[in-house]
Write a protein that holds these residues in place. Structure first.
Motif, PDB file in Angstrom:
ATOM      1  N   SER A  66      67.447   2.866  28.527  1.00  0.00           N
ATOM      2  CA  SER A  66      67.306   4.087  27.736  1.00  0.00           C
ATOM      3  C   SER A  66      68.653   4.562  27.215  1.00  0.00           C
ATOM      4  O   SER A  66      68.797   4.922  26.038  1.00  0.00           O
ATOM      5  N   ASP A  67      69.664   4.566  28.086  1.00  0.00           N
ATOM      6  CA  ASP A  67      70.995   5.019  27.677  1.00  0.00           C
ATOM      7  C   ASP A  67      71.578   4.134  26.578  1.00  0.00           C
ATOM      8  O   ASP A  67      72.247   4.619  25.662  1.00  0.00           O
ATOM      9  N   ALA A  68      71.333   2.834  26.678  1.00  0.00           N
ATOM     10  CA  ALA A  68      71.926   1.887  25.726  1.00  0.00           C
ATOM     11  C   ALA A  68      71.213   1.873  24.382  1.00  0.00           C
ATOM     12  O   ALA A  68      71.820   1.572  23.352  1.00  0.00           O
ATOM     13  N   THR A  69      69.928   2.219  24.372  1.00  0.00           N
ATOM     14  CA  THR A  69      69.131   2.039  23.154  1.00  0.00           C
ATOM     15  C   THR A  69      68.508   3.317  22.598  1.00  0.00           C
ATOM     16  O   THR A  69      68.110   3.341  21.432  1.00  0.00           O
ATOM     17  N   GLY A  70      68.386   4.356  23.425  1.00  0.00           N
ATOM     18  CA  GLY A  70      67.685   5.555  22.977  1.00  0.00           C
ATOM     19  C   GLY A  70      66.188   5.344  22.873  1.00  0.00           C
ATOM     20  O   GLY A  70      65.481   6.098  22.201  1.00  0.00           O
ATOM     21  N   PHE A  71      65.670   4.323  23.571  1.00  0.00           N
ATOM     22  CA  PHE A  71      64.253   3.964  23.488  1.00  0.00           C
ATOM     23  C   PHE A  71      63.385   4.824  24.389  1.00  0.00           C
ATOM     24  O   PHE A  71      62.165   4.787  24.300  1.00  0.00           O
ATOM     25  N   GLY A  72      63.993   5.616  25.261  1.00  0.00           N
ATOM     26  CA  GLY A  72      63.236   6.392  26.236  1.00  0.00           C
ATOM     27  C   GLY A  72      63.096   5.629  27.543  1.00  0.00           C
ATOM     28  O   GLY A  72      63.423   4.445  27.636  1.00  0.00           O
TER      29      GLY A  72
END
Length: 578
Positions: free
Chosen positions: A235-241
């Motif tokens: 999530s932190d690396a991609t903003g995907f949740g």
């Protein structure tokens, strides 16, 4: 192999007051292999209701062992715990102890799960009301006799209920909680007990059982990669949740073997060879690290190549598991196979799990087995063939629920139209939807209703035409009709036309809403949405295109039978140079 406990657990009893005070003082610790707190407010209320009724709430199992000085987190509470030679490590009973410690204390951040009170009038535990009411006493006040007496002094209108409240205080504080204490035994045995004993509260998920069984040592817990940490890292690396831990577990297992629903208790043992694990010598830490890498590549592919901006818009979670197996074995597919993999995702999302007898687990197994080690092209071809259907039915967007696969497909189509703000006219960037949805499991809050459902005939209440993709809090839902009907003065006409188009609207359709022709508005927009969705899926699934492998997979002979090894045709037979 562990043989059991060195000695039988000793039976003891704590008063609830003693148990809670130990928790507040940092003497109660939660082993890192324990699951997170999962109870809801309703569960906590039922626990206190059982206590005042004298019902048994189950026994605790505590592990007596040293504990270092550290910040201990129990539910919403953060406790500066000192070093202890014999702390109480909770093997079974975490949900109960955390509920008691948090609900009976106001020395913590607000948390609706624990913000409870007792209604003296109705004689029941209730959520703490926003406004103070004399007959509804907060639980921390009930638990503290001095504060309780002060409460009645400040609220004399309920003074006739002081005896009732005092008896309640006594019952809660003196309630006996049975416990077993183990002062010898290794972590493996305790983890095994934990796996077998969780009978109170919510059932353990498969991921939680796996995490408990393969948690590693307590001393290395801070540096150990866990399923939850993998989800957080992605999530932190991609903003995907945040990806749920069960999906993360299946992804880790899928990389290691074609059956992600296999027996997990032998995953890293000799027995795993019989479970068709492809990396039997791989340890737990290595499996987690490589599983995280596979998930990162899969999520990046979904966001950058496929067009799925957030986990809540992923059509089916099992598709991510299959992708993790693909990228776990083939980290850098060639461009043609990437194109075919994109095509596969959308085709698989449209047909859904129904073609696999309606089971998501069955679909996951059937697709994962298509991915074979060392054969990228064969794997992709197998995946495409598994979901290839000549007559694919389009999603029904007259039954639009944001937690369904068809709605998520539709939302991805809307996202591809680059929805714009109704206030500024600006396009919503990826960061906007990532921050707005954050770790939400569905996109419901980003898809408000245009017209209140209560004011519509039942036929139209679930239509997609009554929803907008607006990942922002800048527009109250009760103002959407006015905004769509009237161009804001700060947006010029050309930009406003782009705003309407970005939400599958046009001037004619918005005028229907402005003139109060609500049903005509919904029917006109629904027709436009269905046409746009059909075009979107045709483009993404590339129906009718050949699914040929990359050209370099073919052995192409020269038209005239040219043999590059035959130097007689090149003028080099005598060592001539060009």
């Amino acid at each position: 192999m562990a043989t059991g406990l060195d000695s039988s657990p000793s039976a003891t009893t704590f008063t609830l007051e003693e148990l809670v005070n130990r928790a507040w003082n940092g003497q109660v610790r939660v082993p890192h292999f324990q699951r997170d707190f999962r109870w809801s407010q309703r569960d906590v209320i039922r626990l206190f209701d059982s206590i005042v009724k004298g019902y048994p709430i189950g026994s605790l199992l505590m592990w007596l062992r040293p504990a270092r000085k550290e910040l201990v987190r129990l539910g919403s509470m953060s406790i500066e715990a000192q070093e202890a030679s014999q702390a109480l490590w909770v093997v079974d009973g975490q949900q109960r102890i955390v509920s008691l410690a948090n609900a009976l204390s106001d020395n913590r951040p607000p948390d609706e799960r624990f913000d409870l009170a007792y209604d003296l009038r109705d004689k029941e535990f209730v959520p703490l009301p926003a406004r103070s009411e004399p007959h509804i006493v907060p639980l921390p006040v009930i638990f503290d006799l001095t504060r309780l007496i002060r409460w009645f002094a400040e609220n004399p209108e309920v003074s006739d209920r002081l005896d009732q409240a005092s008896r309640l205080t006594t019952v809660i504080r003196q309630f006996s909680v049975p416990a077993y204490q183990v002062d010898k035994g290794d972590a493996t045995v305790l983890q095994d007990i934990f796996d077998r004993m969780n009978n109170y509260g919510k059932r353990l998920s498969r991921a939680e059982v796996f995490s408990a069984l393969f948690a590693g040592s307590e001393e290395d817990s801070e540096s150990t990669l866990t399923l939850d940490l993998i989800s957080q890292h992605v999530s932190d690396a991609t903003g995907f949740g945040l990806i749920d831990s069960d999906t993360v577990l299946r992804a880790v297992l899928a990389r290691r073997g074609p059956n992600p629903s296999r027996e997990i208790r032998v995953e890293f043992s000799e027995s795993s060879r019989r479970e068709a694990v492809e990396f039997p010598s791989e340890g737990r830490d290595e499996a987690f690290r490589l599983g995280e890498e596979a998930l990162l590549r899969s999520v990046s592919f979904l966001k950058e190549e496929v067009g799925v901006p957030h986990f809540s818009l992923l059509a089916y979670r099992y598709l991510l598991v299959v992708l993790a197996r693909v990228f776990g074995h083939f980290p850098n597919p060639d461009e043609r196979n990437l194109q075919l993999l994109r095509r596969w995702y959308w085709s698989a999302a449209v047909v859904g799990p129904e073609i696999f007898k309606g089971s998501a687990t069955g679909a996951m197994r059937a697709l994962c087995v298509k991915v074979r080690r060392g054969d990228l092209t064969g794997s992709i071809q197998g995946l495409i063939e598994a979901v290839d259907r000549p007559h694919t039915q389009l999603p029904d967007i007259k039954k639009f629920r944001t937690n369904t696969g068809s709605a998520k497909l539709t939302l991805c189509a809307w996202w591809e139209s680059h929805p714009r703000s109704l206030i500024t006219g600006d396009i919503f960037e990826h960061t906007v939807i990532s921050e707005f949805l954050a770790d939400r499991g569905t996109a419901a809050e980003a898809v408000p209703y245009i017209i209140s459902r209560s004011g519509l005939p039942e036929k139209y209440r679930m239509w997609a035409a009554n929803r907008l993709l607006l990942p922002t809090e800048e527009v109250p839902s009760n103002e959407l009709v006015d905004l769509i009907s009237n161009r804001p003065i700060q947006i010029d006409e050309t930009v406003w036309m782009n705003v309407l188009r970005s939400h599958q609207l046009d001037e004619k359709i918005s005028n229907l809403l402005a003139s109060g022709q609500v049903i005509d508005f919904l029917e006109a927009r629904q027709e436009l949405l269905e046409a746009n969705l059909k075009t979107f899926l045709q483009r993404r699934c590339e129906w009718g295109f050949e699914n040929t492998p990359p050209l370099d997979e073919f052995e192409i002979e020269d038209l005239y039978g040219f043999d590059p090894e035959d130097t007689s045709l090149t003028g080099r037979e005598n060592g001539e140079s060009e």
